[in-house]
Design a protein around this motif. Structure first.
Motif, mmCIF file in Angstrom:
data_model
loop_
_atom_site.group_PDB
_atom_site.id
_atom_site.type_symbol
_atom_site.label_atom_id
_atom_site.label_comp_id
_atom_site.label_asym_id
_atom_site.label_seq_id
_atom_site.Cartn_x
_atom_site.Cartn_y
_atom_site.Cartn_z
ATOM 1 N N ASN A 189 33.489 9.535 14.645
ATOM 2 C CA ASN A 189 33.326 9.236 16.064
ATOM 3 C C ASN A 189 34.512 9.821 16.823
ATOM 4 O OD1 ASN A 189 30.958 7.738 15.609
ATOM 5 N ND2 ASN A 189 32.157 5.918 15.110
ATOM 6 N N VAL B 17 36.621 10.856 20.275
ATOM 7 C CA VAL B 17 36.940 10.697 21.699
ATOM 8 C C VAL B 17 37.804 11.889 22.092
ATOM 9 C CG1 VAL B 17 38.161 9.304 23.423
ATOM 10 C CG2 VAL B 17 36.793 8.191 21.671
ATOM 11 N N SER C 181 38.081 11.079 27.564
ATOM 12 C CA SER C 181 36.654 10.910 27.823
ATOM 13 C C SER C 181 36.276 9.431 27.788
ATOM 14 C CB SER C 181 35.828 11.694 26.801
ATOM 15 O OG SER C 181 36.005 11.176 25.498
ATOM 16 N N SER C 182 35.288 9.082 28.600
ATOM 17 C CA SER C 182 34.843 7.691 28.655
ATOM 18 C C SER C 182 33.827 7.387 27.561
ATOM 19 C CB SER C 182 34.226 7.392 30.027
ATOM 20 O OG SER C 182 33.117 8.250 30.282
ATOM 21 N N ASN C 183 33.389 8.383 26.839
ATOM 22 C CA ASN C 183 32.425 8.194 25.756
ATOM 23 C C ASN C 183 32.968 8.761 24.455
ATOM 24 O OD1 ASN C 183 32.206 10.950 26.681
ATOM 25 N ND2 ASN C 183 30.328 11.119 25.472
ATOM 26 N N SER C 184 32.338 8.399 23.372
ATOM 27 C CA SER C 184 32.652 8.990 22.070
ATOM 28 C C SER C 184 31.409 9.711 21.565
ATOM 29 C CB SER C 184 33.093 7.926 21.068
ATOM 30 O OG SER C 184 32.042 7.005 20.812
ATOM 31 N N VAL C 185 31.614 10.713 20.724
ATOM 32 C CA VAL C 185 30.527 11.507 20.172
ATOM 33 C C VAL C 185 30.622 11.466 18.651
ATOM 34 C CG1 VAL C 185 29.527 13.815 20.000
ATOM 35 C CG2 VAL C 185 30.460 13.030 22.182
ATOM 36 N N ASN D 118 37.687 5.135 16.456
ATOM 37 C CA ASN D 118 37.411 6.489 16.924
ATOM 38 C C ASN D 118 38.594 7.406 16.616
ATOM 39 O OD1 ASN D 118 34.914 5.743 18.024
ATOM 40 N ND2 ASN D 118 35.862 5.094 19.944
ATOM 41 N N PHE E 136 31.174 15.461 26.397
ATOM 42 C CA PHE E 136 32.089 14.390 26.758
ATOM 43 C C PHE E 136 32.064 14.171 28.279
ATOM 44 C CE2 PHE E 136 33.828 16.366 22.923
ATOM 45 C CZ PHE E 136 33.900 15.270 22.081
#
Length: 319
Positions: free
Chosen positions: A44, A46, A58-62, A86, A136
């Protein structure tokens, strides 16, 4: 026929057996985990990146998956890392592309290959990415670009001086924060640079002074100081008036100036041969009582600095 008595392990023998089995298992485990394996690893991610006008994280994780080759220890460790937290990866701004949404940035293709170690670990060998694109979200933030002020106390060895303006790289930074805070910030200062007996070129880095409640696009800057040895000359140079209309005449008092030149050592040529001091007629017309400060053309080769005496001249017009 009498039954044979059973033989049971003593407590000491049982402990020895358990220890032996445990040691055998540990040795077997170490041998097998030391081998290289190929498998799918997912992390995961960030993103961290300095994108002008946007948040730094980034406000999200991938979730990023790839087939990797590594030893068993790393494979177990990486799968443990995925389950725990993350992984923050710092991306270069030039590797991120803008998406349709102004706050979305993505990385795909070969650009991802440079971040394999940061994502999966430096001991991991990438075989192939399974995740093609990482997108992101970097939310927009209030920001303002302000200059960097170099705070310094520099003294030079006699007959040495800076031969160019002190250079700060970058010379400006972006400040992020509440609009009310940004309104009160017009510059960012470096930490104090104290140097003495300077007689050669110097470069280095300085931390920027923190400002409460805001974030800076950079935490430090580089500085360059170009230093030259100089020699001093004193010359008398006439002061001219340029672009006087036909039929008019302007006299300058005093008619000459004492110019103190600082020139790079060794001296290439006498700077007064090509040095000009002049007053534009239009500047004389707009002056207060005919008092004017002369200008000069491009400094002659080898001149680092100069000063004139007096600094102000009186002009009188006649027909």
């Amino acid at each position: 026929m009498p039954r044979k008595p059973r033989h049971f392990l003593s407590a000491g023998e049982a402990v020895s057996l358990i220890v032996s089995l445990a040691l055998a298992f540990i040795i077997w485990l170490i041998i097998n985990l030391s081998k290289d394996y190929s498998g799918v690893v997912s992390m995961n991610v960030v993103a961290e990146c300095q994108i002008d006008g946007h948040a730094g994280v980034s406000s999200n994780s991938v979730t990023v998956s790839a087939r990797c080759r590594t030893n068993g220890f790393n494979l177990v460790s990486e799968r443990y890392r995925r389950g725990r937290r993350n992984v923050k990866v710092r991306f270069k701004p030039q590797d991120l592309r803008h998406g349709k949404d102004p706050d979305v940035f993505y990385i795909c293709g070969a650009a991802k290959n440079g971040y394999t170690g940061s994502i999966f670990g430096e001991e991991t060998s990438l075989e192939a990415f399974i995740t093609d694109t990482m997108s992101f979200v970097f939310p927009a933030e209030n920001h303002k670009k302000v200059p960097v002020e170099l705070v310094h106390d520099i003294s030079y060895r006699p007959q040495f001086m800076t031969s160019a303006p002190l250079k700060v790289i970058p010379d400006s930074v972006i400040v992020y924060g509440d609009e009310a805070r940004l309104d009160n910030i017009d510059r960012v200062r470096t930490s104090q640079l104290n140097l003495s007996d300077v007689h050669d070129n110097i470069h280095g880095s300085l931390k920027l002074q923190r400002i409460h409640g805001v974030r800076l696009s950079s935490d430090e800057v580089r500085y360059d100081i170009t230093v030259s040895r100089y020699t001093e000359l004193r010359r008398s140079v006439p002061v001219e008036v340029w672009n006087v209309p036909a039929g008019r005449k302007v006299e300058v008092y005093p008619s000459t100036a004492e110019v103190h030149f600082r020139c790079t050592f060794p001296l290439v040529a006498d700077p007064s041969d090509s040095f000009k001091l002049f007053i534009e007629y239009k500047d004389f017309v707009s002056s207060m009582g005919g008092r004017c400060i002369p200008s000069t053309l491009k400094l002659p080769r080898g001149v680092i600095d100069y000063r004139i005496e007096p600094e102000v001249f009186t002009c009188v017009e006649s027909e």
